[in-house]
Design a protein around this motif. Structure first.
Motif, PDB file in Angstrom:
ATOM      1  N   LEU A 177      -6.813  38.121  33.848  1.00 42.47           N
ATOM      2  CA  LEU A 177      -5.795  37.072  33.981  1.00 42.47           C
ATOM      3  C   LEU A 177      -6.338  35.951  34.876  1.00 42.47           C
ATOM      4  O   LEU A 177      -6.192  35.983  36.094  1.00 42.47           O
ATOM      5  CB  LEU A 177      -4.499  37.660  34.539  1.00 42.47           C
ATOM      6  CG  LEU A 177      -3.947  38.868  33.776  1.00 42.47           C
ATOM      7  CD1 LEU A 177      -2.656  39.364  34.400  1.00 42.47           C
ATOM      8  CD2 LEU A 177      -3.710  38.522  32.304  1.00 42.47           C
ATOM      9  N   GLU A 178      -6.970  34.972  34.223  1.00 39.82           N
ATOM     10  CA  GLU A 178      -7.694  33.954  34.986  1.00 39.82           C
ATOM     11  C   GLU A 178      -6.830  32.785  35.432  1.00 39.82           C
ATOM     12  O   GLU A 178      -7.261  31.965  36.236  1.00 39.82           O
ATOM     13  CB  GLU A 178      -8.859  33.422  34.146  1.00 39.82           C
ATOM     14  CG  GLU A 178      -9.922  34.485  33.954  1.00 39.82           C
ATOM     15  CD  GLU A 178     -11.079  34.012  33.092  1.00 39.82           C
ATOM     16  OE1 GLU A 178     -10.888  33.059  32.306  1.00 39.82           O
ATOM     17  OE2 GLU A 178     -12.155  34.616  33.219  1.00 39.82           O
ATOM     18  N   ASN A 179      -5.622  32.708  34.904  1.00 36.71           N
ATOM     19  CA  ASN A 179      -4.768  31.567  35.260  1.00 36.71           C
ATOM     20  C   ASN A 179      -3.621  31.944  36.206  1.00 36.71           C
ATOM     21  O   ASN A 179      -2.648  31.205  36.331  1.00 36.71           O
ATOM     22  CB  ASN A 179      -4.226  30.883  34.010  1.00 36.71           C
ATOM     23  CG  ASN A 179      -5.328  30.165  33.251  1.00 36.71           C
ATOM     24  OD1 ASN A 179      -6.193  30.799  32.639  1.00 36.71           O
ATOM     25  ND2 ASN A 179      -5.326  28.845  33.318  1.00 36.71           N
ATOM     26  N   ILE A 180      -3.756  33.102  36.823  1.00 35.87           N
ATOM     27  CA  ILE A 180      -2.794  33.458  37.876  1.00 35.87           C
ATOM     28  C   ILE A 180      -3.567  33.840  39.126  1.00 35.87           C
ATOM     29  O   ILE A 180      -4.750  34.201  39.062  1.00 35.87           O
ATOM     30  CB  ILE A 180      -1.857  34.637  37.480  1.00 35.87           C
ATOM     31  CG1 ILE A 180      -2.667  35.896  37.151  1.00 35.87           C
ATOM     32  CG2 ILE A 180      -0.931  34.247  36.343  1.00 35.87           C
ATOM     33  CD1 ILE A 180      -2.743  36.886  38.252  1.00 35.87           C
ATOM     34  N   LYS A 181      -2.882  33.720  40.264  1.00 33.97           N
ATOM     35  CA  LYS A 181      -3.488  34.120  41.525  1.00 33.97           C
ATOM     36  C   LYS A 181      -2.446  34.911  42.304  1.00 33.97           C
ATOM     37  O   LYS A 181      -1.348  34.403  42.555  1.00 33.97           O
ATOM     38  CB  LYS A 181      -3.889  32.855  42.292  1.00 33.97           C
ATOM     39  CG  LYS A 181      -4.969  33.057  43.303  1.00 33.97           C
ATOM     40  CD  LYS A 181      -5.302  31.746  43.997  1.00 33.97           C
ATOM     41  CE  LYS A 181      -6.474  31.028  43.341  1.00 33.97           C
ATOM     42  NZ  LYS A 181      -6.785  29.761  44.033  1.00 33.97           N
ATOM     43  N   ILE A 182      -2.786  36.152  42.646  1.00 35.70           N
ATOM     44  CA  ILE A 182      -1.851  36.951  43.453  1.00 35.70           C
ATOM     45  C   ILE A 182      -2.076  36.590  44.922  1.00 35.70           C
ATOM     46  O   ILE A 182      -3.159  36.803  45.463  1.00 35.70           O
ATOM     47  CB  ILE A 182      -2.063  38.464  43.222  1.00 35.70           C
ATOM     48  CG1 ILE A 182      -1.822  38.807  41.741  1.00 35.70           C
ATOM     49  CG2 ILE A 182      -1.118  39.284  44.121  1.00 35.70           C
ATOM     50  CD1 ILE A 182      -2.148  40.247  41.358  1.00 35.70           C
ATOM     51  N   VAL A 183      -1.044  36.022  45.560  1.00 34.02           N
ATOM     52  CA  VAL A 183      -1.230  35.495  46.915  1.00 34.02           C
ATOM     53  C   VAL A 183      -0.403  36.227  47.979  1.00 34.02           C
ATOM     54  O   VAL A 183      -0.326  35.771  49.121  1.00 34.02           O
ATOM     55  CB  VAL A 183      -0.955  33.972  46.975  1.00 34.02           C
ATOM     56  CG1 VAL A 183      -1.956  33.213  46.122  1.00 34.02           C
ATOM     57  CG2 VAL A 183       0.477  33.637  46.541  1.00 34.02           C
ATOM     58  N   GLY A 184       0.240  37.336  47.591  1.00 33.42           N
ATOM     59  CA  GLY A 184       0.981  38.079  48.603  1.00 33.42           C
ATOM     60  C   GLY A 184       2.102  38.901  48.021  1.00 33.42           C
ATOM     61  O   GLY A 184       2.076  39.263  46.837  1.00 33.42           O
ATOM     62  N   MET A 185       3.088  39.187  48.863  1.00 29.79           N
ATOM     63  CA  MET A 185       4.177  40.077  48.469  1.00 29.79           C
ATOM     64  C   MET A 185       5.534  39.560  48.918  1.00 29.79           C
ATOM     65  O   MET A 185       5.635  38.781  49.861  1.00 29.79           O
ATOM     66  CB  MET A 185       3.972  41.450  49.102  1.00 29.79           C
ATOM     67  CG  MET A 185       2.789  42.179  48.538  1.00 29.79           C
ATOM     68  SD  MET A 185       2.641  43.801  49.279  1.00 29.79           S
ATOM     69  CE  MET A 185       1.830  44.625  47.919  1.00 29.79           C
ATOM     70  N   MET A 186       6.573  40.048  48.229  1.00 25.64           N
ATOM     71  CA  MET A 186       7.948  39.704  48.572  1.00 25.64           C
ATOM     72  C   MET A 186       8.809  40.953  48.533  1.00 25.64           C
ATOM     73  O   MET A 186       8.522  41.884  47.770  1.00 25.64           O
ATOM     74  CB  MET A 186       8.474  38.686  47.553  1.00 25.64           C
ATOM     75  CG  MET A 186       9.866  38.169  47.806  1.00 25.64           C
ATOM     76  SD  MET A 186      11.194  39.179  47.097  1.00 25.64           S
ATOM     77  CE  MET A 186      11.904  38.021  45.955  1.00 25.64           C
ATOM     78  N   GLY A 187       9.836  40.975  49.377  1.00 27.00           N
ATOM     79  CA  GLY A 187      10.773  42.095  49.328  1.00 27.00           C
ATOM     80  C   GLY A 187      12.111  41.727  49.934  1.00 27.00           C
ATOM     81  O   GLY A 187      12.210  40.778  50.719  1.00 27.00           O
ATOM     82  N   MET A 188      13.139  42.459  49.516  1.00 29.24           N
ATOM     83  CA  MET A 188      14.488  42.253  50.053  1.00 29.24           C
ATOM     84  C   MET A 188      14.979  43.556  50.672  1.00 29.24           C
ATOM     85  O   MET A 188      14.867  44.615  50.059  1.00 29.24           O
ATOM     86  CB  MET A 188      15.450  41.880  48.924  1.00 29.24           C
ATOM     87  CG  MET A 188      15.216  40.484  48.368  1.00 29.24           C
ATOM     88  SD  MET A 188      16.018  40.298  46.766  1.00 29.24           S
ATOM     89  CE  MET A 188      17.614  39.720  47.310  1.00 29.24           C
ATOM     90  N   ALA A 189      15.557  43.445  51.856  1.00 32.68           N
ATOM     91  CA  ALA A 189      16.088  44.629  52.528  1.00 32.68           C
ATOM     92  C   ALA A 189      17.470  44.975  51.969  1.00 32.68           C
ATOM     93  O   ALA A 189      18.101  44.159  51.293  1.00 32.68           O
ATOM     94  CB  ALA A 189      16.176  44.375  54.029  1.00 32.68           C
ATOM     95  N   THR A 190      17.922  46.160  52.285  1.00 36.79           N
ATOM     96  CA  THR A 190      19.273  46.577  51.903  1.00 36.79           C
ATOM     97  C   THR A 190      20.305  45.639  52.525  1.00 36.79           C
ATOM     98  O   THR A 190      20.118  45.172  53.652  1.00 36.79           O
ATOM     99  CB  THR A 190      19.522  48.018  52.407  1.00 36.79           C
ATOM    100  OG1 THR A 190      18.514  48.874  51.862  1.00 36.79           O
ATOM    101  CG2 THR A 190      20.896  48.527  51.993  1.00 36.79           C
ATOM    102  N   PHE A 191      21.365  45.350  51.786  1.00 38.04           N
ATOM    103  CA  PHE A 191      22.442  44.504  52.297  1.00 38.04           C
ATOM    104  C   PHE A 191      23.350  45.373  53.175  1.00 38.04           C
ATOM    105  O   PHE A 191      24.187  46.113  52.677  1.00 38.04           O
ATOM    106  CB  PHE A 191      23.213  43.902  51.123  1.00 38.04           C
ATOM    107  CG  PHE A 191      24.233  42.893  51.555  1.00 38.04           C
ATOM    108  CD1 PHE A 191      23.838  41.650  52.039  1.00 38.04           C
ATOM    109  CD2 PHE A 191      25.592  43.184  51.484  1.00 38.04           C
ATOM    110  CE1 PHE A 191      24.774  40.718  52.445  1.00 38.04           C
ATOM    111  CE2 PHE A 191      26.544  42.239  51.880  1.00 38.04           C
ATOM    112  CZ  PHE A 191      26.137  41.014  52.365  1.00 38.04           C
TER     113      PHE A 191
END
Ligand SMILES: *Cc1c(COP(=O)(O)O)cnc(C)c1O
Length: 223
Positions: free
Chosen positions: A142-156
């Protein structure tokens, strides 16, 4: 309080090096213009067609972030405009992002969304699925994407200890992933965690990108 006042209040609470995504989903163009006039350049949306419409209407130096659940058949709407997608957790979606990025002659940056909350309703990769995801041979093509980190959501929840421990878990996974899969890769550095209700806790756990909507623009109708 005006949108500009709200923005200032929040910026004063951000730690050094923490980027602010102003979450403008469901909000009208006029609200975004007001924030833009106050100097805000990064906005987050969670509906592909809404992001498309706003991107076509508003100034071109705005950075648009896709923060919500993304279906493959809607990637085409955002591919020409999106600067960062926070919500990738399936290889098939990432393949579609790559295909559409290529069609648009660009590279699209993405974050891997991790499932750290207790609620089943939240999307994302578990630790095990992350391993499988990162080990898949097709990722390298996949040459046209770049993985630059992570995301997450905590419990409400009001339970701050629980929220803190979930953010700490994500920080640990982020550090381990960087070490094991992205060593020496300077692009992999974004840890997107924290919303209106929990961004201070998220910063304490090492977040460097917070996504804030209602504290800037006021309550939303239904989302
Ligand atoms: C809506 C949304 C936010 C912003 O939530 P607020 O509580 O209004 O700050 C942040 N992240 C994601 C993924 C969202 O969908």
């Amino acid at each position: 309080m005006s949108i500009a006042d709200n923005l200032n209040r929040i910026k004063n609470q951000l730690e050094k090096g923490v980027e602010l995504v102003a979450v403008s989903k469901t909000k009208p163009i006029a609200n975004i213009e007001e924030a833009y006039q106050a100097g805000q350049l990064i906005f987050g949306e969670n509906r592909p067609q809404e992001l498309q419409q706003k991107a076509e209407t508003l100034p071109k130096d705005i950075e648009w972030h896709m923060i919500g659940h993304l279906q493959s058949n809607k990637v085409k709407y955002i591919a020409p405009y999106v600067s960062l997608i926070h919500s990738i957790y399936k290889l098939s979606t990432l393949e579609e992002v790559n295909k559409r990025a290529k069609q648009n002659n660009r590279t699209i940056r993405v974050l891997l969304q991790m499932h750290i909350a207790e609620e089943e309703s939240k999307f994302g990769l578990t630790r095990q699925k992350l391993e499988n995801f990162l080990a898949s041979p097709s990722l390298k093509e996949l040459e046209n994407i770049k993985i630059v980190g992570m995301m997450g959501m905590a419990t409400f929840t009001d339970d701050k200890k629980k929220v803190k421990s979930e953010f700490d878990t994500l920080k640990t996974i982020f550090d381990q992933t960087k070490e094991n899969y992205f060593k020496g890769n300077t692009d992999f550095k974004i840890l997107s965690m924290g919303m209106s209700g929990d961004f201070k806790i998220a910063m304490d756990s090492g977040s460097n990108m917070v996504r804030i909507g209602s504290d800037i623009f006021g309550k939303r109708e239904n989302h």
